[in-house]
Design a protein around this motif. Structure first.
Motif, PDB file in Angstrom:
ATOM      1  N   GLY A  74       0.810  -1.219   0.000  1.00 10.99           N
ATOM      2  CA  GLY A  74       0.000   0.000   0.000  1.00 10.99           C
ATOM      3  C   GLY A  74       0.838   1.262   0.000  1.00 10.99           C
ATOM      4  O   GLY A  74       0.317   2.368   0.180  1.00 10.99           O
ATOM      5  N   ARG A  75       2.163   1.105  -0.196  1.00 13.62           N
ATOM      6  CA  ARG A  75       3.040   2.285  -0.212  1.00 13.62           C
ATOM      7  C   ARG A  75       3.122   2.822  -1.643  1.00 13.62           C
ATOM      8  O   ARG A  75       3.125   2.044  -2.600  1.00 13.62           O
ATOM      9  N   VAL A  76       3.195   4.128  -1.773  1.00 20.58           N
ATOM     10  CA  VAL A  76       3.207   4.728  -3.114  1.00 20.58           C
ATOM     11  C   VAL A  76       4.478   4.338  -3.860  1.00 20.58           C
ATOM     12  O   VAL A  76       5.589   4.476  -3.345  1.00 20.58           O
ATOM     13  N   ALA A  77       4.281   3.815  -5.089  1.00 20.44           N
ATOM     14  CA  ALA A  77       5.411   3.412  -5.922  1.00 20.44           C
ATOM     15  C   ALA A  77       5.662   4.423  -7.035  1.00 20.44           C
ATOM     16  O   ALA A  77       6.797   4.575  -7.490  1.00 20.44           O
ATOM     17  N   ALA A  78       4.615   5.099  -7.494  1.00 21.86           N
ATOM     18  CA  ALA A  78       4.801   6.046  -8.594  1.00 21.86           C
ATOM     19  C   ALA A  78       3.595   6.967  -8.693  1.00 21.86           C
ATOM     20  O   ALA A  78       2.489   6.613  -8.256  1.00 21.86           O
ATOM     21  N   THR A  79       3.826   8.146  -9.279  1.00 22.87           N
ATOM     22  CA  THR A  79       2.756   9.104  -9.535  1.00 22.87           C
ATOM     23  C   THR A  79       2.769   9.457 -11.021  1.00 22.87           C
ATOM     24  O   THR A  79       3.518  10.330 -11.445  1.00 22.87           O
ATOM     25  N   PRO A  80       1.963   8.723 -11.828  1.00 22.35           N
ATOM     26  CA  PRO A  80       1.960   9.043 -13.263  1.00 22.35           C
ATOM     27  C   PRO A  80       1.400  10.443 -13.498  1.00 22.35           C
ATOM     28  O   PRO A  80       0.577  10.917 -12.715  1.00 22.35           O
ATOM     29  N   ASP A  81       1.877  11.070 -14.562  1.00 24.01           N
ATOM     30  CA  ASP A  81       1.397  12.415 -14.901  1.00 24.01           C
ATOM     31  C   ASP A  81      -0.081  12.333 -15.288  1.00 24.01           C
ATOM     32  O   ASP A  81      -0.449  11.659 -16.243  1.00 24.01           O
ATOM     33  N   ARG A  82      -0.906  13.033 -14.520  1.00 26.69           N
ATOM     34  CA  ARG A  82      -2.359  12.987 -14.736  1.00 26.69           C
ATOM     35  C   ARG A  82      -2.752  13.423 -16.150  1.00 26.69           C
ATOM     36  O   ARG A  82      -3.737  12.959 -16.702  1.00 26.69           O
ATOM     37  N   ALA A  83      -1.969  14.311 -16.716  1.00 25.23           N
ATOM     38  CA  ALA A  83      -2.311  14.840 -18.051  1.00 25.23           C
ATOM     39  C   ALA A  83      -2.313  13.733 -19.111  1.00 25.23           C
ATOM     40  O   ALA A  83      -2.973  13.865 -20.142  1.00 25.23           O
ATOM     41  N   ASP A  84      -1.564  12.654 -18.866  1.00 24.33           N
ATOM     42  CA  ASP A  84      -1.480  11.553 -19.844  1.00 24.33           C
ATOM     43  C   ASP A  84      -2.534  10.478 -19.603  1.00 24.33           C
ATOM     44  O   ASP A  84      -2.596   9.502 -20.357  1.00 24.33           O
ATOM     45  N   LEU A  85      -3.289  10.586 -18.520  1.00 20.93           N
ATOM     46  CA  LEU A  85      -4.215   9.507 -18.150  1.00 20.93           C
ATOM     47  C   LEU A  85      -5.637   9.826 -18.608  1.00 20.93           C
ATOM     48  O   LEU A  85      -6.033  10.985 -18.664  1.00 20.93           O
ATOM     49  N   ARG A  86      -6.394   8.774 -18.905  1.00 22.07           N
ATOM     50  CA  ARG A  86      -7.799   8.923 -19.284  1.00 22.07           C
ATOM     51  C   ARG A  86      -8.609   7.824 -18.610  1.00 22.07           C
ATOM     52  O   ARG A  86      -8.141   6.691 -18.450  1.00 22.07           O
ATOM     53  N   VAL A  87      -9.845   8.138 -18.277  1.00 24.32           N
ATOM     54  CA  VAL A  87     -10.808   7.142 -17.814  1.00 24.32           C
ATOM     55  C   VAL A  87     -11.475   6.565 -19.066  1.00 24.32           C
ATOM     56  O   VAL A  87     -11.904   7.322 -19.942  1.00 24.32           O
ATOM     57  N   VAL A  88     -11.572   5.232 -19.122  1.00 25.89           N
ATOM     58  CA  VAL A  88     -12.098   4.584 -20.330  1.00 25.89           C
ATOM     59  C   VAL A  88     -13.535   4.135 -20.107  1.00 25.89           C
ATOM     60  O   VAL A  88     -13.864   3.543 -19.075  1.00 25.89           O
ATOM     61  N   GLN A  89     -14.387   4.430 -21.090  1.00 27.79           N
ATOM     62  CA  GLN A  89     -15.796   4.046 -21.022  1.00 27.79           C
ATOM     63  C   GLN A  89     -16.118   3.046 -22.129  1.00 27.79           C
ATOM     64  O   GLN A  89     -15.242   2.613 -22.879  1.00 27.79           O
ATOM     65  N   THR A  90     -17.374   2.698 -22.217  1.00 29.51           N
ATOM     66  CA  THR A  90     -17.881   1.948 -23.360  1.00 29.51           C
ATOM     67  C   THR A  90     -19.096   2.719 -23.882  1.00 29.51           C
ATOM     68  O   THR A  90     -19.647   3.546 -23.142  1.00 29.51           O
ATOM     69  N   PRO A  91     -19.580   2.478 -25.114  1.00 32.30           N
ATOM     70  CA  PRO A  91     -19.180   1.389 -26.000  1.00 32.30           C
ATOM     71  C   PRO A  91     -17.805   1.601 -26.618  1.00 32.30           C
ATOM     72  O   PRO A  91     -17.469   2.711 -27.014  1.00 32.30           O
ATOM     73  N   GLN A  92     -17.047   0.496 -26.677  1.00 27.14           N
ATOM     74  CA  GLN A  92     -15.825   0.478 -27.456  1.00 27.14           C
ATOM     75  C   GLN A  92     -16.178  -0.103 -28.818  1.00 27.14           C
ATOM     76  O   GLN A  92     -16.953  -1.063 -28.897  1.00 27.14           O
ATOM     77  N   GLY A  93     -15.635   0.476 -29.869  1.00 29.12           N
ATOM     78  CA  GLY A  93     -15.996   0.045 -31.224  1.00 29.12           C
ATOM     79  C   GLY A  93     -14.807  -0.541 -31.963  1.00 29.12           C
ATOM     80  O   GLY A  93     -13.680  -0.040 -31.823  1.00 29.12           O
ATOM     81  N   PHE A  94     -15.057  -1.582 -32.741  1.00 30.21           N
ATOM     82  CA  PHE A  94     -13.971  -2.285 -33.446  1.00 30.21           C
ATOM     83  C   PHE A  94     -14.433  -2.728 -34.830  1.00 30.21           C
ATOM     84  O   PHE A  94     -15.610  -3.103 -35.007  1.00 30.21           O
ATOM     85  N   ARG A  95     -13.509  -2.751 -35.756  1.00 32.35           N
ATOM     86  CA  ARG A  95     -13.757  -3.504 -36.966  1.00 32.35           C
ATOM     87  C   ARG A  95     -13.857  -4.963 -36.518  1.00 32.35           C
ATOM     88  O   ARG A  95     -13.015  -5.448 -35.750  1.00 32.35           O
ATOM     89  N   ALA A  96     -14.902  -5.654 -36.949  1.00 35.45           N
ATOM     90  CA  ALA A  96     -15.182  -6.987 -36.402  1.00 35.45           C
ATOM     91  C   ALA A  96     -13.994  -7.920 -36.559  1.00 35.45           C
ATOM     92  O   ALA A  96     -13.642  -8.664 -35.630  1.00 35.45           O
ATOM     93  N   GLU A  97     -13.323  -7.819 -37.697  1.00 35.78           N
ATOM     94  CA  GLU A  97     -12.205  -8.731 -37.961  1.00 35.78           C
ATOM     95  C   GLU A  97     -11.075  -8.513 -36.939  1.00 35.78           C
ATOM     96  O   GLU A  97     -10.424  -9.453 -36.491  1.00 35.78           O
ATOM     97  N   VAL A  98     -10.872  -7.254 -36.546  1.00 38.95           N
ATOM     98  CA  VAL A  98      -9.798  -6.919 -35.601  1.00 38.95           C
ATOM     99  C   VAL A  98     -10.111  -7.483 -34.213  1.00 38.95           C
ATOM    100  O   VAL A  98      -9.254  -8.087 -33.557  1.00 38.95           O
ATOM    101  N   LEU A  99     -11.362  -7.306 -33.776  1.00 41.02           N
ATOM    102  CA  LEU A  99     -11.705  -7.813 -32.436  1.00 41.02           C
ATOM    103  C   LEU A  99     -11.645  -9.345 -32.409  1.00 41.02           C
ATOM    104  O   LEU A  99     -11.155  -9.941 -31.446  1.00 41.02           O
ATOM    105  N   ARG A 100     -12.099  -9.980 -33.490  1.00 40.91           N
ATOM    106  CA  ARG A 100     -12.046 -11.452 -33.544  1.00 40.91           C
ATOM    107  C   ARG A 100     -10.595 -11.926 -33.485  1.00 40.91           C
ATOM    108  O   ARG A 100     -10.272 -12.887 -32.781  1.00 40.91           O
ATOM    109  N   ARG A 101      -9.714 -11.208 -34.209  1.00 39.26           N
ATOM    110  CA  ARG A 101      -8.293 -11.584 -34.219  1.00 39.26           C
ATOM    111  C   ARG A 101      -7.711 -11.441 -32.803  1.00 39.26           C
ATOM    112  O   ARG A 101      -6.965 -12.309 -32.340  1.00 39.26           O
TER     113      ARG A 101
END
Ligand code: C5P
Length: 221
Positions: A145-172
């Protein structure tokens, strides 16, 4: 273009503590799953939805989705989200060209966000995910539980859905990697395929805790 949305809804939703699978928890008189599927179909560009249900709830979920007629199909899900998506992907028609993966728990995602994801794949992207900036500072911590790193917040994003894919890519991606992930785009990244981002929406929040459920009730009021 033939667009199919896969909806993993086979989680038990224990953090919600409702005693029923999260997708069957009611908000304003209807289960989250109904809100989620109705939202996808309301976008007007999703031709059908394949829902992965808990094995014991396939019949119940089929019944609550009767309003969607042949546009919604329910299949038994798996022991992890990844397995549930894999099973739903296997049930998508072979002529599917665009696949969305959308959590049932993000039941109040605006139709505009669904349309924007589909439009981006239709426009040539192999993969696209909706994201939001991170409001809080994020720390990486070690096992103690000790802090190992503090990534730069400016580079981070929260990811939501729907995520979209070309079907062939997701199947692969699903063929290449058998392990579990919380994020379908992560598998596609491992293939070396670029993943685009578009702005997400606060209403596409994932309902996980009783607090989130209260927020959803407030949004709908
Ligand atoms: O547990 P979490 O909230 O991350 O689950 C995200 C989505 O994955 C939920 O919609 C849940 O129903 C689904 N899921 C699934 N099969 C599992 C576990 C979770 O479809 N075995």
């Amino acid at each position: 273009m033939s667009v199919v949305a896969l909806v993993p809804a086979a989680g038990r939703g224990e953090r919600l503590g409702a005693g029923v699978p999260k997708a069957l928890v009611s908000v304003r008189g209807e289960p989250l799953l109904v809100h989620a599927v109705r939202g996808l179909l309301a976008a007007g560009c999703v031709h059908s939805v394949v829902v992965a249900a808990p094995v014991s709830d396939v019949d119940t979920m089929t019944r609550v989705l009767a309003f969607a007629g042949s546009h919604a199909r329910v299949v038994p899900g798996g022991s992890s989200r990844t397995q549930s998506v894999r099973l739903a992907l296997g049930a998508a028609p072979p002529d599917t060209t665009v696949v969305l993966v959308h959590d049932a728990a993000r039941a109040f995602t605006p139709a505009e966000l669904v349309k924007a994801v589909v439009a981006r794949v239709d426009g040539g992207a192999d993969a696209v995910i909706p994201v939001l900036p991170v409001a809080d500072t994020i720390k990486r911590v070690d096992a103690a539980g000790r802090v190992a790193a503090t990534p730069d917040r400016a580079d981070l994003r929260v990811v939501q859905t729907p995520q979209g894919f070309r079907a062939e890519v997701l199947r692969r991606a699903y063929d290449a990697y058998p392990d579990a992930t919380t994020d379908d785009a992560g598998l596609v990244e491992r293939l070396g395929v670029p993943v685009d981002t578009i702005p997400g929406h606060p209403y596409a929040m994932k309902i996980t805790t009783p607090f989130d459920l209260a927020v959803a009730e407030a949004i709908l009021r």
